[in-house]
Design a protein around this motif. Structure first.
Motif, mmCIF file in Angstrom:
data_model
loop_
_atom_site.group_PDB
_atom_site.id
_atom_site.type_symbol
_atom_site.label_atom_id
_atom_site.label_comp_id
_atom_site.label_asym_id
_atom_site.label_seq_id
_atom_site.Cartn_x
_atom_site.Cartn_y
_atom_site.Cartn_z
ATOM 1 N N SER A 12 0.882 -1.299 -0.006
ATOM 2 C CA SER A 12 0.100 -0.045 0.051
ATOM 3 C C SER A 12 0.876 1.511 0.121
ATOM 4 C CB SER A 12 -0.954 0.025 1.266
ATOM 5 O OG SER A 12 -0.101 0.201 2.335
ATOM 6 N N LYS A 13 1.982 1.192 0.372
ATOM 7 C CA LYS A 13 2.967 2.211 0.452
ATOM 8 C C LYS A 13 3.497 2.481 -0.925
ATOM 9 C CE LYS A 13 3.792 1.964 5.465
ATOM 10 N NZ LYS A 13 5.025 2.028 6.364
ATOM 11 N N LEU A 52 10.406 -1.874 -6.381
ATOM 12 C CA LEU A 52 10.399 -3.049 -5.681
ATOM 13 C C LEU A 52 12.148 -3.238 -5.281
ATOM 14 C CD1 LEU A 52 8.038 -5.583 -6.741
ATOM 15 C CD2 LEU A 52 7.814 -4.414 -4.634
ATOM 16 N N ASP A 53 12.648 -2.913 -6.471
ATOM 17 C CA ASP A 53 14.263 -3.306 -6.333
ATOM 18 C C ASP A 53 14.883 -2.157 -5.278
ATOM 19 O OD1 ASP A 53 16.777 -3.995 -7.022
ATOM 20 O OD2 ASP A 53 16.852 -2.531 -8.706
ATOM 21 N N LYS A 54 14.270 -0.983 -5.327
ATOM 22 C CA LYS A 54 14.723 0.074 -4.258
ATOM 23 C C LYS A 54 14.365 -0.251 -2.866
ATOM 24 C CE LYS A 54 14.975 3.797 -7.821
ATOM 25 N NZ LYS A 54 14.499 5.148 -8.179
ATOM 26 N N LYS A 55 13.157 -0.899 -2.877
ATOM 27 C CA LYS A 55 12.384 -0.973 -1.308
ATOM 28 C C LYS A 55 12.923 -2.012 -0.562
ATOM 29 C CE LYS A 55 7.804 -0.614 0.639
ATOM 30 N NZ LYS A 55 7.977 0.685 1.375
ATOM 31 N N VAL A 56 13.220 -3.222 -1.255
ATOM 32 C CA VAL A 56 13.556 -4.511 -0.634
ATOM 33 C C VAL A 56 14.863 -4.754 -0.560
ATOM 34 C CG1 VAL A 56 12.884 -7.077 -0.424
ATOM 35 C CG2 VAL A 56 11.096 -5.263 -1.349
ATOM 36 N N LYS A 57 15.413 -5.194 0.382
ATOM 37 C CA LYS A 57 16.933 -5.632 0.539
ATOM 38 C C LYS A 57 17.246 -6.970 1.074
ATOM 39 C CE LYS A 57 18.267 -1.278 -1.097
ATOM 40 N NZ LYS A 57 18.552 -1.025 -2.284
ATOM 41 N N PHE A 58 17.807 -7.693 0.628
ATOM 42 C CA PHE A 58 18.290 -9.078 1.257
ATOM 43 C C PHE A 58 19.389 -9.635 0.360
ATOM 44 C CE2 PHE A 58 14.775 -9.808 -1.926
ATOM 45 C CZ PHE A 58 15.208 -10.724 -2.825
ATOM 46 N N ASP A 59 20.056 -10.494 0.992
ATOM 47 C CA ASP A 59 21.299 -11.249 0.471
ATOM 48 C C ASP A 59 20.812 -12.027 -0.876
ATOM 49 O OD1 ASP A 59 22.868 -9.959 2.454
ATOM 50 O OD2 ASP A 59 22.862 -11.886 3.741
ATOM 51 N N LEU A 60 21.759 -12.239 -1.747
ATOM 52 C CA LEU A 60 21.471 -12.784 -2.958
ATOM 53 C C LEU A 60 22.387 -14.398 -3.051
ATOM 54 C CD1 LEU A 60 21.395 -10.000 -5.621
ATOM 55 C CD2 LEU A 60 19.273 -11.207 -4.435
ATOM 56 N N PRO A 61 21.847 -15.376 -3.336
ATOM 57 C CA PRO A 61 22.721 -16.621 -3.599
ATOM 58 C C PRO A 61 23.720 -16.319 -4.527
ATOM 59 C CG PRO A 61 20.375 -17.102 -3.485
ATOM 60 C CD PRO A 61 20.608 -15.690 -3.713
ATOM 61 N N GLN A 62 24.961 -16.355 -4.401
ATOM 62 C CA GLN A 62 25.887 -15.944 -5.412
ATOM 63 C C GLN A 62 25.931 -16.787 -6.737
ATOM 64 O OE1 GLN A 62 27.850 -13.028 -5.068
ATOM 65 N NE2 GLN A 62 28.262 -13.507 -7.241
ATOM 66 N N GLU A 79 -3.242 -4.492 -7.250
ATOM 67 C CA GLU A 79 -4.576 -4.502 -6.480
ATOM 68 C C GLU A 79 -4.233 -3.716 -5.009
ATOM 69 O OE1 GLU A 79 -5.954 -8.400 -6.345
ATOM 70 O OE2 GLU A 79 -6.367 -8.723 -8.587
ATOM 71 N N GLN A 80 -3.008 -4.140 -4.537
ATOM 72 C CA GLN A 80 -2.819 -3.290 -3.067
ATOM 73 C C GLN A 80 -2.080 -2.055 -3.115
ATOM 74 O OE1 GLN A 80 -1.795 -6.579 -0.399
ATOM 75 N NE2 GLN A 80 -1.594 -7.873 -2.092
ATOM 76 N N ALA A 81 -1.389 -1.744 -4.239
ATOM 77 C CA ALA A 81 -0.443 -0.512 -4.320
ATOM 78 C C ALA A 81 -1.395 0.601 -4.498
ATOM 79 C CB ALA A 81 0.297 -0.641 -5.377
ATOM 80 N N SER A 82 -0.847 1.967 -4.364
ATOM 81 C CA SER A 82 -1.618 3.011 -4.603
ATOM 82 C C SER A 82 -1.424 3.380 -6.135
ATOM 83 C CB SER A 82 -1.101 4.208 -3.705
ATOM 84 O OG SER A 82 -1.621 5.462 -4.096
ATOM 85 N N VAL A 83 -2.303 3.183 -6.913
ATOM 86 C CA VAL A 83 -2.212 3.245 -8.570
ATOM 87 C C VAL A 83 -3.236 4.630 -8.829
ATOM 88 C CG1 VAL A 83 -2.355 2.445 -10.818
ATOM 89 C CG2 VAL A 83 -1.606 0.930 -8.957
ATOM 90 N N LYS A 84 -2.531 5.523 -9.321
ATOM 91 C CA LYS A 84 -3.268 6.825 -9.771
ATOM 92 C C LYS A 84 -3.282 6.629 -11.353
ATOM 93 C CE LYS A 84 -3.389 11.849 -9.506
ATOM 94 N NZ LYS A 84 -2.454 12.800 -8.878
ATOM 95 N N GLU A 85 -4.575 6.551 -11.783
ATOM 96 C CA GLU A 85 -4.397 6.940 -13.243
ATOM 97 C C GLU A 85 -4.287 8.290 -13.689
ATOM 98 O OE1 GLU A 85 -8.072 5.027 -14.664
ATOM 99 O OE2 GLU A 85 -7.400 3.143 -14.349
ATOM 100 N N LYS A 86 -3.611 8.415 -14.815
ATOM 101 C CA LYS A 86 -3.183 9.880 -15.609
ATOM 102 C C LYS A 86 -3.584 9.472 -17.044
ATOM 103 C CE LYS A 86 0.373 13.075 -16.162
ATOM 104 N NZ LYS A 86 1.845 13.451 -16.217
#
Length: 443
Positions: A123-124, A296-306, A419-426
């Protein structure tokens, strides 16, 4: 059986597994007892073969099976206890290579586990979806294109010379070394110059001809021509021009609409409007999807299997190298080393792939049998006349089915997030949407 952790570093795990000789012997004994009632051997009744004789006859084979089952069972139990999910098939190596019957078995197991991924508050995430309406100008442009298509254009006789786009009606006879060849002759044949439907050079040879004229056109069949008896050979076509016709663009009216399966012009316009808006919606979704993945790429951080990153980077580097070297068909070339850019792209792909898979699993996203069947049918249409062979190939190839399923699953997960994100139509213009799509293709 003993399992000892020897490495716990980031996502890397290593374990030493020891299966004792007594455990192996017990497993072999269990297998022999299980099989004994069904075994017949010369000199003994069914089920009465002595255990010592069975061990001598089958012991070595069963020992290998028992060893593998014991190690696999130990690893399975370990994964169930820890909750680890290996990113790839665990590597196993027997460490006592001088092993002989009666010794314990020592095995080293190593793998990278999949990372723990925190829940994301969708939602954010704020997104913008571009909306484009099919206006009168866009519909008119589409109608004009239909009117200029080969299905709609008619031709009327002209007295001037033939030019590109004109239709030439002719009789022709093709000869190689003075002899006519099969399939090289026709009467009253209508050919649109510039359609590239004949051998390269043939249509160019008919430019500037006029009705009533006879002209010899010399061409050379391509080396890879489908008829091997003609490939690479030079032929002379004697062409008798009967008519030269110029294209006549039809009126945009009800008659044109019926040529394209519509009841009348209004119905055709409605069909075009629906098609255009479906295209706009698809393009808009692609732009919004990229924006979502970037967020999502900017928001979520976790270790990656090399290991996954290395494999993906290698695949990217290999694919791009072949695109830059299209003449190289095989894979027996030098090793392609990934660049920093390849590795960076691989990290993004692995990260987003793991994230979307985790989101889909937690949300119980499923690809239905009906959706898979539709995807297979869509693919089959690319092989007209070979649909049956294609269906058989899909049925026998689990990896290909997975390749078809993956994008379907990803799109369903993306829709779940939308469906859960804040989506604004333009509402924007078609040109604005086109620029956004072109920007995607450049990145």
């Amino acid at each position: 059986m003993q399992v000892t952790e020897t490495l716990n570093e980031g996502l890397k795990r290593e374990y030493a597994i020891t299966v004792t000789a007594a455990e192996l012997d017990a497993k072999v004994e269990e297998k022999l007892k299980e099989a004994q009632p069904t075994i017949e051997m010369k000199g003994f009744r069914k089920g009465k073969v002595p255990m010592a004789l069975l061990r001598k006859q089958f012991g070595q084979r069963l020992l290998g099976e028992s060893m593998q089952e014991a190690i696999d069972g130990a690893l399975t139990s370990h994964l169930e206890e820890t909750g680890d999910r290996p990113a790839a098939q665990p590597q196993m190596k027997m460490t006592n290579e001088d092993w002989k019957e009666g010794d314990d078995v020592n095995v080293e197991v190593s793998y990278e586990k999949l990372p723990e991924i925190e829940e994301v508050d969708f939602s954010k995430i704020k997104l913008e979806r571009m909306v484009v309406k099919a206006d009168d100008e866009a519909v008119k442009e589409a109608l004009d294109n239909l009117a200029e298509s080969p299905q709609a254009v008619t031709y009327e006789p002209k007295k001037t010379q033939a030019k590109d786009g004109d239709q030439v009606v002719m009789d022709f006879v093709g000869k190689i070394d003075g002899e006519a060849f099969e399939g090289g002759s026709a009467e009253d044949y209508p050919l649109v110059l510039g359609s590239n439907s004949f051998i390269p050079g043939f249509e160019d040879g008919l430019l500037k001809v006029k009705a009533g004229q006879e002209k010899d056109v010399e061409v050379t069949f391509p080396e890879d021509y489908q008829a091997e008896n003609l490939a690479g050979k030079t032929a002379v076509f004697t062409c008798t021009i009967k008519e030269v016709k110029g294209p006549k663009k039809p009126k945009i009216d009800d008659e044109l609409a019926t040529k394209f399966g519509a009841e009348d012009l209004d119905a055709l316009k409605a069909q075009i409007t629906d098609r255009l808006e479906a295209e706009y919606t698809g393009a808009s979704r692609a732009v919004a999807k990229r924006a979502l993945l970037d967020a999502l790429d900017k928001k979520v951080k976790f270790d990656l299997p090399q290991s996954l990153v290395d494999a993906e980077a290698g695949q990217i580097a290999h694919q791009l190298w072949h695109e830059e070297n299209p003449d190289v068909q095989g894979h027996d070339h030098e090793k392609i080393e990934p660049t920093k850019e390849h590795i960076k792209l691989a990290e993004r792909r692995v990260k987003l792939g793991l994230l979307l898979a985790d989101i889909g699993q937690k949300a119980d996203v499923k690809v239905t049998d009906q959706e898979m069947t539709q995807a297979i049918m869509n693919q089959a249409r690319q092989y007209p006349g070979q649909e049956r062979q294609f269906f058989e190939f899909v049925q026998q190839n689990a990896q290909f089915r997975q390749q078809l399923q993956a994008p379907l699953f990803e799109d369903k997960v993306v829709d779940h997030i939308f469906e859960q994100a804040s989506v604004k139509e333009k509402e924007v213009s078609k040109d604005d949407l086109q620029k956004a799509v072109e920007k995607l293709e450049e990145e």
